[in-house]
Write a protein that holds these residues in place. Structure first.
Motif, PDB file in Angstrom:
ATOM      1  N   GLY A 106       7.747 -41.638  43.478  1.00 20.60           N
ATOM      2  CA  GLY A 106       7.968 -40.202  43.538  1.00 20.60           C
ATOM      3  C   GLY A 106       9.345 -39.854  44.061  1.00 20.60           C
ATOM      4  O   GLY A 106       9.845 -40.497  44.982  1.00 20.60           O
ATOM      5  N   ARG A 107       9.930 -38.839  43.471  1.00 14.25           N
ATOM      6  CA  ARG A 107      11.223 -38.338  43.953  1.00 14.25           C
ATOM      7  C   ARG A 107      11.040 -37.514  45.226  1.00 14.25           C
ATOM      8  O   ARG A 107      11.804 -37.632  46.170  1.00 14.25           O
ATOM      9  N   ASP A 108      10.002 -36.670  45.218  1.00  8.03           N
ATOM     10  CA  ASP A 108       9.768 -35.754  46.338  1.00  8.03           C
ATOM     11  C   ASP A 108       8.453 -36.027  47.059  1.00  8.03           C
ATOM     12  O   ASP A 108       8.306 -35.677  48.223  1.00  8.03           O
ATOM     13  N   SER A 109       7.480 -36.605  46.373  1.00  2.19           N
ATOM     14  CA  SER A 109       6.151 -36.838  46.961  1.00  2.19           C
ATOM     15  C   SER A 109       6.015 -38.295  47.372  1.00  2.19           C
ATOM     16  O   SER A 109       6.354 -39.204  46.622  1.00  2.19           O
ATOM     17  N   ALA A 110       5.498 -38.489  48.590  1.00  2.00           N
ATOM     18  CA  ALA A 110       5.523 -39.811  49.215  1.00  2.00           C
ATOM     19  C   ALA A 110       4.182 -40.535  49.065  1.00  2.00           C
ATOM     20  O   ALA A 110       3.355 -40.193  48.220  1.00  2.00           O
ATOM     21  N   SER A 111       3.972 -41.534  49.924  1.00  2.00           N
ATOM     22  CA  SER A 111       2.790 -42.396  49.859  1.00  2.00           C
ATOM     23  C   SER A 111       1.506 -41.628  50.156  1.00  2.00           C
ATOM     24  O   SER A 111       1.534 -40.473  50.602  1.00  2.00           O
ATOM     25  N   ILE A 112       0.375 -42.283  49.941  1.00  3.04           N
ATOM     26  CA  ILE A 112      -0.913 -41.656  50.256  1.00  3.04           C
ATOM     27  C   ILE A 112      -0.991 -41.352  51.745  1.00  3.04           C
ATOM     28  O   ILE A 112      -1.488 -40.296  52.153  1.00  3.04           O
TER      29      ILE A 112
END
Length: 413
Positions: A106-112
């Motif tokens: 993800g560019r903007d959204s990270a890990s769980i």
């Protein structure tokens, strides 16, 4: 043992303490490391499953720690909700996946783990501790990726959002093109990843971006050909042939790397992010500063080309934004991941050792659940908040109730 509630689990920890035994919880066994191994009490969270609460005002879901991600995804979809991002496999329990830092791209959204807003864990004295940014924030800062070292997670609250559609665009691209354009491809897409096929100059790319719809999932025949026949059935045959006759791998790789053609489809997130993985393998993955990834990958390609190594599995490259979790592989820095695999039963040590040498030269951080040889002294150098985590461990588990050989190596004792 399989406790049916957090209270039962807490009692099991207290009994283990009285008997001088260590305690570890194990999920689905997806990790390649011995992070959950114990010669004491082994907790199986099979009965700690299900959704506790969906809070539509706060847009969160609270789920028992042993719930498999695939069940969580299915429930959320029925409720018109979704996680923002996820990895490409959903067999793990939510606690196992988050505790080892499972991530997608993800560019903007990270890990769980970065999507956790609160969690509950049983600590070494049998206390049940609830953590969030407001409640026990110093524990929350570390325990989202806790390696099982701070306590046993019993429930997790995730941020969710209304279900949305993703359009996936998969297409072949040359190694030279994808590495030359990597920053542009990363910048222009919400979720970008690619796979390089060793012994070739070929890659397969995948771009996932939000879509207004309509939904247009892969056709049943095309989906089966690409996801089951090509990516699992035929790939299994190719890997088996390569294991039996390693000399065939480069020639077969040149053919198989051209076999997947371009396709575009649109579906709800978990059906786009995740895919079946039936060919068994061993894996090592390192997180690098994003600006170092292309150079490191080119070093890996040069390594394969000049060595007698024969590698039948593609090399996977993904990204993540910086986050604020102490032991996250993306902690404090924009990150790119390089993952190398070998077919199960094939000697992997020479390949992994050589790749690891490249990755550590770039201050790489290995995935906590995948094969690596690093120790606490190394992690103290590449994680700015490493001592913050170990100090919290000293406070929460001074007698090392949750210790094992793996944690002694990576965290020290």
């Amino acid at each position: 043992m399989s406790p049916a509630s957090a209270a039962e689990l807490a009692e099991a920890v207290r009994r283990a303490a009285e008997q001088g035994l260590t305690v570890k919880a194990v999920g689905t066994g997806h990790s390649f490391t011995a992070t959950a191994a114990t010669d004491g009490v082994l907790i199986r969270p099979d009965l700690l499953t299900g959704i506790r609460e969906i809070d539509r005002a706060a847009m969160t879901v609270t789920v028992e720690a042993g719930t498999p991600l695939k069940r969580l995804n299915a429930v959320l979809a029925r409720e018109g909700l979704s996680l923002t991002n996820m990895g490409d496999i959903m067999e793990q329990t939510v606690a196992g996946a988050t505790s080892t830092g499972t991530h997608g791209t993800g560019r903007d959204s990270a890990s769980i783990a970065a999507q956790i807003t609160a969690l509950e864990l049983v600590t070494a004295d049998g206390s049940l501790l609830t953590c969030s940014e407001k409640e026990n924030p110093e524990v929350f800062a570390a325990a989202r990726i806790g390696l099982g070292a701070l306590g046993i997670v019993t429930a997790i609250t995730f941020a969710v959002e209304p279900v949305f559609l993703l359009t996936a665009r998969e297409e072949p691209m040359t190694f030279d093109q994808v590495t030359a354009d990597f920053e542009e491809l990363y910048t222009e897409n919400e979720h970008f990843e690619f796979y390089w096929f060793p012994h070739t100059g070929n890659c397969n790319t995948k771009r996932n971006n939000r879509s207004a719809g309509p939904a247009a999932p892969p056709g049943k025949v095309r989906g089966w050909i690409d996801d089951e026949f090509m990516s699992n059935g035929l790939f299994q045959v190719v890997c088996s042939l390569g294991r039996a006759v390693p000399a065939t791998i480069p020639a077969v790789a040149k053919v198989s790397s051209r076999a997947l053609s371009a396709r575009t489809y649109t579906d709800i997130p978990y059906k786009v992010f995740t895919s079946p993985r039936r060919v068994r393998f061993v894996e090592m993955e390192y997180a690098l500063p994003r600006e170092a990834a292309v150079g490191a990958l080119r070093e890996v390609k040069a390594l394969v080309e000049r060595s007698p190594l024969r590698v039948s599995f593609p090399v996977e490259v993904r990204t993540a934004p910086a986050d604020d979790i102490a032991l996250s592989t993306a902690s404090g820095r924009e990150t790119a991941y390089i993952a190398v695999h070998m077919y199960r039963g094939t000697p992997y040590q020479a390949y992994f050792t050589a790749v690891e040498r490249i990755m550590t030269a770039h201050a790489g951080r290995p995935h906590w659940g995948k094969i690596h040889t690093r120790d606490a002294a190394y992690f103290a150098e590449v994680y700015p908040r490493f001592t913050e985590f170990t100090a919290l461990r000293d406070r929460l588990d001074p007698d090392r109730r949750f210790a094992n050989a793996y944690l002694r190596r990576v965290l020290g004792d």
